[in-house]
Scaffold this motif. Structure first.
Motif, PDB file in Angstrom:
ATOM      1  N   PRO A 102     -56.716 -11.992  15.639  1.00 43.25           N
ATOM      2  CA  PRO A 102     -56.871 -10.534  15.513  1.00 43.25           C
ATOM      3  C   PRO A 102     -58.265 -10.028  15.880  1.00 43.25           C
ATOM      4  N   VAL A 103     -59.282 -10.730  15.448  1.00 46.67           N
ATOM      5  CA  VAL A 103     -60.660 -10.295  15.713  1.00 46.67           C
ATOM      6  C   VAL A 103     -60.997 -10.450  17.191  1.00 46.67           C
ATOM      7  N   LEU A 104     -60.657 -11.592  17.762  1.00 45.77           N
ATOM      8  CA  LEU A 104     -60.974 -11.820  19.171  1.00 45.77           C
ATOM      9  C   LEU A 104     -60.154 -10.919  20.090  1.00 45.77           C
ATOM     10  N   LEU A 105     -58.898 -10.706  19.767  1.00 54.11           N
ATOM     11  CA  LEU A 105     -58.054  -9.820  20.576  1.00 54.11           C
ATOM     12  C   LEU A 105     -58.614  -8.406  20.593  1.00 54.11           C
ATOM     13  N   ARG A 106     -59.007  -7.901  19.446  1.00 59.68           N
ATOM     14  CA  ARG A 106     -59.576  -6.556  19.357  1.00 59.68           C
ATOM     15  C   ARG A 106     -60.865  -6.466  20.187  1.00 59.68           C
ATOM     16  N   ALA A 107     -61.718  -7.475  20.089  1.00 54.22           N
ATOM     17  CA  ALA A 107     -62.983  -7.451  20.831  1.00 54.22           C
ATOM     18  C   ALA A 107     -62.751  -7.512  22.340  1.00 54.22           C
ATOM     19  N   LEU A 108     -61.808  -8.329  22.763  1.00 53.50           N
ATOM     20  CA  LEU A 108     -61.545  -8.451  24.200  1.00 53.50           C
ATOM     21  C   LEU A 108     -60.889  -7.189  24.758  1.00 53.50           C
ATOM     22  N   LEU A 109     -59.998  -6.584  24.000  1.00 48.35           N
ATOM     23  CA  LEU A 109     -59.396  -5.321  24.453  1.00 48.35           C
ATOM     24  C   LEU A 109     -60.431  -4.211  24.518  1.00 48.35           C
ATOM     25  N   ARG A 110     -61.318  -4.172  23.545  1.00 50.84           N
ATOM     26  CA  ARG A 110     -62.389  -3.177  23.561  1.00 50.84           C
ATOM     27  C   ARG A 110     -63.292  -3.394  24.772  1.00 50.84           C
ATOM     28  N   LEU A 111     -63.574  -4.658  25.098  1.00 50.52           N
ATOM     29  CA  LEU A 111     -64.385  -4.956  26.280  1.00 50.52           C
ATOM     30  C   LEU A 111     -63.684  -4.481  27.549  1.00 50.52           C
ATOM     31  N   LEU A 112     -62.382  -4.753  27.671  1.00 50.54           N
ATOM     32  CA  LEU A 112     -61.634  -4.279  28.848  1.00 50.54           C
ATOM     33  C   LEU A 112     -61.758  -2.773  28.999  1.00 50.54           C
ATOM     34  N   TRP A 113     -61.569  -2.074  27.890  1.00 48.35           N
ATOM     35  CA  TRP A 113     -61.636  -0.615  27.924  1.00 48.35           C
ATOM     36  C   TRP A 113     -63.048  -0.136  28.258  1.00 48.35           C
ATOM     37  N   ASP A 114     -64.055  -0.721  27.621  1.00 52.28           N
ATOM     38  CA  ASP A 114     -65.438  -0.321  27.856  1.00 52.28           C
ATOM     39  C   ASP A 114     -65.845  -0.531  29.311  1.00 52.28           C
ATOM     40  N   VAL A 115     -65.467  -1.669  29.862  1.00 52.97           N
ATOM     41  CA  VAL A 115     -65.818  -1.957  31.264  1.00 52.97           C
ATOM     42  C   VAL A 115     -65.111  -0.972  32.185  1.00 52.97           C
ATOM     43  N   VAL A 171     -50.127 -13.278  21.515  1.00 52.89           N
ATOM     44  CA  VAL A 171     -50.883 -12.239  22.219  1.00 52.89           C
ATOM     45  C   VAL A 171     -49.934 -11.369  23.042  1.00 52.89           C
ATOM     46  N   LYS A 172     -48.967 -11.979  23.708  1.00 54.10           N
ATOM     47  CA  LYS A 172     -47.996 -11.216  24.501  1.00 54.10           C
ATOM     48  C   LYS A 172     -47.247 -10.225  23.619  1.00 54.10           C
ATOM     49  N   VAL A 173     -46.852 -10.679  22.444  1.00 55.94           N
ATOM     50  CA  VAL A 173     -46.127  -9.806  21.517  1.00 55.94           C
ATOM     51  C   VAL A 173     -47.016  -8.641  21.084  1.00 55.94           C
ATOM     52  N   LEU A 174     -48.266  -8.936  20.745  1.00 53.11           N
ATOM     53  CA  LEU A 174     -49.181  -7.897  20.278  1.00 53.11           C
ATOM     54  C   LEU A 174     -49.559  -6.911  21.387  1.00 53.11           C
ATOM     55  N   LEU A 175     -49.526  -7.375  22.623  1.00 54.89           N
ATOM     56  CA  LEU A 175     -49.910  -6.508  23.743  1.00 54.89           C
ATOM     57  C   LEU A 175     -48.770  -5.629  24.253  1.00 54.89           C
ATOM     58  N   GLU A 176     -47.557  -5.837  23.774  1.00 59.54           N
ATOM     59  CA  GLU A 176     -46.423  -5.035  24.233  1.00 59.54           C
ATOM     60  C   GLU A 176     -46.688  -3.536  24.081  1.00 59.54           C
ATOM     61  N   GLY A 177     -47.052  -3.109  22.889  1.00 61.53           N
ATOM     62  CA  GLY A 177     -47.301  -1.689  22.644  1.00 61.53           C
ATOM     63  C   GLY A 177     -48.479  -1.154  23.423  1.00 61.53           C
ATOM     64  N   VAL A 178     -49.498  -1.978  23.585  1.00 59.59           N
ATOM     65  CA  VAL A 178     -50.679  -1.557  24.345  1.00 59.59           C
ATOM     66  C   VAL A 178     -50.303  -1.332  25.798  1.00 59.59           C
ATOM     67  N   TYR A 179     -49.522  -2.242  26.357  1.00 58.27           N
ATOM     68  CA  TYR A 179     -49.122  -2.127  27.753  1.00 58.27           C
ATOM     69  C   TYR A 179     -48.294  -0.868  27.988  1.00 58.27           C
ATOM     70  N   GLU A 180     -47.372  -0.598  27.089  1.00 57.97           N
ATOM     71  CA  GLU A 180     -46.501   0.567  27.228  1.00 57.97           C
ATOM     72  C   GLU A 180     -47.270   1.888  27.134  1.00 57.97           C
ATOM     73  N   SER A 181     -48.299   1.927  26.297  1.00 57.74           N
ATOM     74  CA  SER A 181     -49.024   3.181  26.096  1.00 57.74           C
ATOM     75  C   SER A 181     -50.226   3.351  27.026  1.00 57.74           C
ATOM     76  N   CYS A 182     -50.640   2.292  27.683  1.00 56.35           N
ATOM     77  CA  CYS A 182     -51.824   2.357  28.541  1.00 56.35           C
ATOM     78  C   CYS A 182     -51.464   2.936  29.903  1.00 56.35           C
ATOM     79  N   GLU A 183     -52.258   3.900  30.337  1.00 60.41           N
ATOM     80  CA  GLU A 183     -52.027   4.518  31.637  1.00 60.41           C
ATOM     81  C   GLU A 183     -53.102   4.163  32.661  1.00 60.41           C
ATOM     82  N   GLU A 184     -54.112   3.424  32.227  1.00 60.52           N
ATOM     83  CA  GLU A 184     -55.219   3.057  33.111  1.00 60.52           C
ATOM     84  C   GLU A 184     -54.841   1.827  33.927  1.00 60.52           C
ATOM     85  N   GLY A 185     -54.907   1.952  35.235  1.00 57.38           N
ATOM     86  CA  GLY A 185     -54.436   0.911  36.139  1.00 57.38           C
ATOM     87  C   GLY A 185     -55.085  -0.446  35.976  1.00 57.38           C
ATOM     88  N   ARG A 186     -56.402  -0.500  35.924  1.00 57.32           N
ATOM     89  CA  ARG A 186     -57.085  -1.795  35.859  1.00 57.32           C
ATOM     90  C   ARG A 186     -56.837  -2.501  34.535  1.00 57.32           C
TER      91      ARG A 186
END
Length: 130
Positions: A56-69, A103-118
């Motif tokens: 949970p901690v690492l997933l949150r940090a890596l997703l935040r990094l993706l968004w920040d970049v 991780v795939k299961v947890l990213l399902e909702g993120v993928y569906e709601s994300c509109e940013e291409g990269r």
């Protein structure tokens, strides 16, 4: 990588350091963040049995990094941005492998709601990894 599996003795401290470095932009070349992603990748590879509890901690940090970049409008060159996105995605893939697909299961909702291409491309790469 010299520590091998013995890195698991230091995971709590390493996690704090990794999280701290991933949160802060360190200039246009992003040497610290890139080195931190490489360190995290190595730690995941060597201490993979201990990673699911840190997911949970690492997933949150890596997703935040993706968004920040993705949203950063600073002077960071495009190849450096791409390297950061690629490094974070590689870490997510490794986390998914050692957590048996959580991780795939947890990213399902993120993928569906994300509109940013990269960001969506990075998440898609994790979801499609077998």
């Amino acid at each position: 990588s010299r520590l091998g599996i013995h890195v698991s003795r230091h995971l709590k401290r390493l996690e704090r350091v990794v999280l701290g470095y991933l949160e802060v932009c360190d200039g246009p070349q992003e040497e610290a963040r890139l080195a931190t992603l490489e360190t995290l990748r190595c730690a995941i590879e060597h201490a993979w049995p201990r990673m699911p509890c840190r997911l949970p901690v690492l997933l949150r940090a890596l997703l935040r990094l993706l968004w920040d970049v993705h949203t950063d409008q600073g002077p960071t060159p495009e190849p450096v941005r791409t390297a950061l996105l690629h490094g974070a995605t590689d870490c997510l893939v490794l986390l998914d492998r050692c957590s048996e697909g959580q991780v795939k299961v947890l990213l399902e909702g993120v993928y569906e709601s994300c509109e940013e291409g990269r960001v969506r491309d990075c998440i898609r790469r994790v979801r499609e990894d077998t």
